[in-house]
Design a protein around this motif. Sequence first.
Motif, PDB file in Angstrom:
ATOM      1  N   PRO A  83       6.699  -5.535   4.001  1.00 34.80           N
ATOM      2  CA  PRO A  83       6.628  -4.566   5.092  1.00 34.80           C
ATOM      3  C   PRO A  83       6.687  -5.240   6.476  1.00 34.80           C
ATOM      4  O   PRO A  83       6.645  -6.475   6.562  1.00 34.80           O
ATOM      5  CB  PRO A  83       5.279  -3.873   4.870  1.00 34.80           C
ATOM      6  N   PRO A  84       6.780  -4.437   7.548  1.00 34.49           N
ATOM      7  CA  PRO A  84       7.051  -5.011   8.871  1.00 34.49           C
ATOM      8  C   PRO A  84       6.069  -6.099   9.325  1.00 34.49           C
ATOM      9  O   PRO A  84       6.493  -7.092   9.926  1.00 34.49           O
ATOM     10  CB  PRO A  84       6.986  -3.791   9.797  1.00 34.49           C
ATOM     11  N   TYR A 138      11.105   2.225  10.624  1.00 32.57           N
ATOM     12  CA  TYR A 138      10.172   1.091  10.764  1.00 32.57           C
ATOM     13  C   TYR A 138      10.579   0.164  11.898  1.00 32.57           C
ATOM     14  O   TYR A 138       9.758  -0.328  12.654  1.00 32.57           O
ATOM     15  CB  TYR A 138      10.082   0.306   9.453  1.00 32.57           C
ATOM     16  N   GLN A 139      11.887  -0.081  11.990  1.00 31.19           N
ATOM     17  CA  GLN A 139      12.377  -0.984  13.040  1.00 31.19           C
ATOM     18  C   GLN A 139      11.997  -0.436  14.419  1.00 31.19           C
ATOM     19  O   GLN A 139      11.510  -1.177  15.276  1.00 31.19           O
ATOM     20  CB  GLN A 139      13.911  -1.123  12.902  1.00 31.19           C
ATOM     21  N   ARG A 184      -0.687   3.428   8.492  1.00 35.16           N
ATOM     22  CA  ARG A 184       0.467   2.514   8.470  1.00 35.16           C
ATOM     23  C   ARG A 184       0.575   1.771   9.801  1.00 35.16           C
ATOM     24  O   ARG A 184       0.889   0.590   9.839  1.00 35.16           O
ATOM     25  CB  ARG A 184       1.750   3.282   8.140  1.00 35.16           C
ATOM     26  N   ASP A 185       0.267   2.474  10.897  1.00 37.53           N
ATOM     27  CA  ASP A 185       0.303   1.800  12.209  1.00 37.53           C
ATOM     28  C   ASP A 185      -0.680   0.635  12.228  1.00 37.53           C
ATOM     29  O   ASP A 185      -0.386  -0.453  12.715  1.00 37.53           O
ATOM     30  CB  ASP A 185      -0.062   2.775  13.336  1.00 37.53           C
ATOM     31  N   MET A 237       0.802  -2.076   9.655  1.00 32.15           N
ATOM     32  CA  MET A 237       2.118  -2.677   9.902  1.00 32.15           C
ATOM     33  C   MET A 237       2.383  -3.004  11.368  1.00 32.15           C
ATOM     34  O   MET A 237       3.265  -3.786  11.680  1.00 32.15           O
ATOM     35  CB  MET A 237       3.215  -1.730   9.415  1.00 32.15           C
ATOM     36  N   ARG A 282       9.629   1.771  15.163  1.00 33.39           N
ATOM     37  CA  ARG A 282       8.191   1.956  15.371  1.00 33.39           C
ATOM     38  C   ARG A 282       7.422   0.630  15.466  1.00 33.39           C
ATOM     39  O   ARG A 282       6.478   0.498  16.224  1.00 33.39           O
ATOM     40  CB  ARG A 282       7.627   2.796  14.214  1.00 33.39           C
ATOM     41  N   TYR A 283       7.835  -0.350  14.643  1.00 35.92           N
ATOM     42  CA  TYR A 283       7.066  -1.604  14.576  1.00 35.92           C
ATOM     43  C   TYR A 283       7.852  -2.814  15.065  1.00 35.92           C
ATOM     44  O   TYR A 283       7.349  -3.938  15.029  1.00 35.92           O
ATOM     45  CB  TYR A 283       6.589  -1.847  13.135  1.00 35.92           C
ATOM     46  N   THR A 327      10.088   7.168   8.088  1.00 36.61           N
ATOM     47  CA  THR A 327       9.758   6.469   9.331  1.00 36.61           C
ATOM     48  C   THR A 327      10.849   5.443   9.636  1.00 36.61           C
ATOM     49  O   THR A 327      11.292   4.727   8.739  1.00 36.61           O
ATOM     50  CB  THR A 327       8.423   5.704   9.169  1.00 36.61           C
ATOM     51  N   TRP A 356      11.506  -3.085   7.136  1.00 40.91           N
ATOM     52  CA  TRP A 356      10.763  -3.235   5.875  1.00 40.91           C
ATOM     53  C   TRP A 356      11.793  -3.679   4.831  1.00 40.91           C
ATOM     54  O   TRP A 356      12.810  -3.019   4.642  1.00 40.91           O
ATOM     55  CB  TRP A 356      10.138  -1.891   5.495  1.00 40.91           C
TER      56      TRP A 356
END
Length: 433
Positions: A61-62, A104-105, A404-405, A408, A107-108, A102, A112
């Motif tokens: 994950p991120p 991921y790229q 998750r926030d 990750m 948001r974080y 989500t 992933w």
Amino acid sequence: MSTSAAQVVETQESPPLSVIVVGAGLVGLAAAIALRRQGHHVDIYDASSFKVELGAGLAIPPNTVRCLLDLGCNISNLNPVENLCFTSMAYDGSTGMKSDDTDYQARYGMPWFMAHRVDLHNELRRLALENEGDGQPARLHLNCRVISCDLEACSITLDTGAVRAADLIIGADGIRSTIRSYVLGETIAIPPSHTAGFRWVTDAAALEPYPELDWIVKTVPMGARLISAPVLPKQPGAVDHRTIIIYACRGGTIVNVLAVHEDIRDQDSVAWNVSVTQKDLLDFFSDYHPKFKSLLQLADNIHIWQMRIVPPLKTWVNKHVCLMGDAAHASLPTLGQGFGMGLEDAVALGVLLPKMTPASKIPSRLLAYERLRKPRAEFIAAESFEQQHIPAKRGLYLRSIEMRDQVMGYNVRQDAERVLGELLKGEWVSSTT
Ligand SMILES: Cc1cc2nc3c(=O)[nH]c(=O)nc-3n(C[C@H](O)[C@H](O)[C@H](O)COP(=O)(O)OP(=O)(O)OC[C@H]3O[C@@H](n4cnc5c(N)ncnc54)[C@H](O)[C@@H]3O)c2cc1C
């Protein structure tokens, strides 16, 4: 880091630290990379010969990707498959699937990935041992089982009787750690979790003749699928909390499957990893929809793995010795964070032991390492267990963006640099007063 703190580092003239890492698993190698990059001299001892590598996938994950990049990992060497979407499906084939799409790229700041463990191990081994890169290469000693650790002498004894000493010893020797009992001053039991997983991989090419399996590697967007059966009132002999986790890795050429379920065996009287037949597997999932069972019918070389968590330990550090990775905080794979937590440990310790750290500072830096890492890693281990076993918490990680926030979105380097800055400021103040 503040200027005054940075000056303290620069004005010290300490030689590189000598470091022993016990265990050349993913986390031991990551620790070796983080410390060689700080100029320290690292020797890694592993009981195995690495002739048999574990053929299985790993969720990255991120927060884990962030650490891999921090250690200089070339992500393309992992042949990653991007996990663009997490889909939860009903075991009986009925609708009612929910998806986490989500970005991921966005948001974080990191994607992933899914990767094959062998590819990951090879890349970490390259970074630890190759001549290129910062610092001198770590030395890997295979077929060297560590049988004891002397905290006063800061040394280990190998099964050959040879003794090796260093400024720092890292116990990255996995869930059944030998070093842990020396750090704790006692041997603790790792209690049964009553959870196990059937584990195997299938060539994606083997799915080609079965259009009913197209949803695994041909559906866009690609991502991990979780197929769960409801938790039912307990029937004698019935198997509870079953989830099959499926994702592709190694550039989409391999499908990794982990079928988690309640372990109704007496876990203390069976081996942690045993080979089983396809029939054993199908018996557990006989009520699953045919479109899932067709995948199970392609399975071979299946192993059943016990999965346990390390309970919260009274400490991770003692004098010049510390624990890292599964030795300190093994979790269930529910959150896909076991390796990620170990990797964060390695990055944190690398930050806390910069070039020219005097050996005399190791105990206080290890205490800072413990303060930084223990609450987070133990939170993950506890959640991994509760989200598997407490019905109301099942799937919480998939449902809760806040959770998750928290997991990750975390940047361990930033946090470790803040802690190091505070420590150095304190050391500078006490050296001038
Ligand atoms: C079924 C399953 C699925 C998982 N899926 C994921 C996932 O998707 N994502 C994720 O992040 N994590 C996952 N994990 C967790 C992850 O695999 C572990 O957290 C991680 O591999 C731990 O690495 P480690 O280096 O700490 O320990 P290990 O991999 O156990 O390595 C320990 C090393 O120490 C050596 N050793 C042990 N004792 C001695 C000794 N006395 N002397 C010398 N050497 C010794 C061993 O030979 C070994 O090489 C999963 C775990 C399981 C069981």
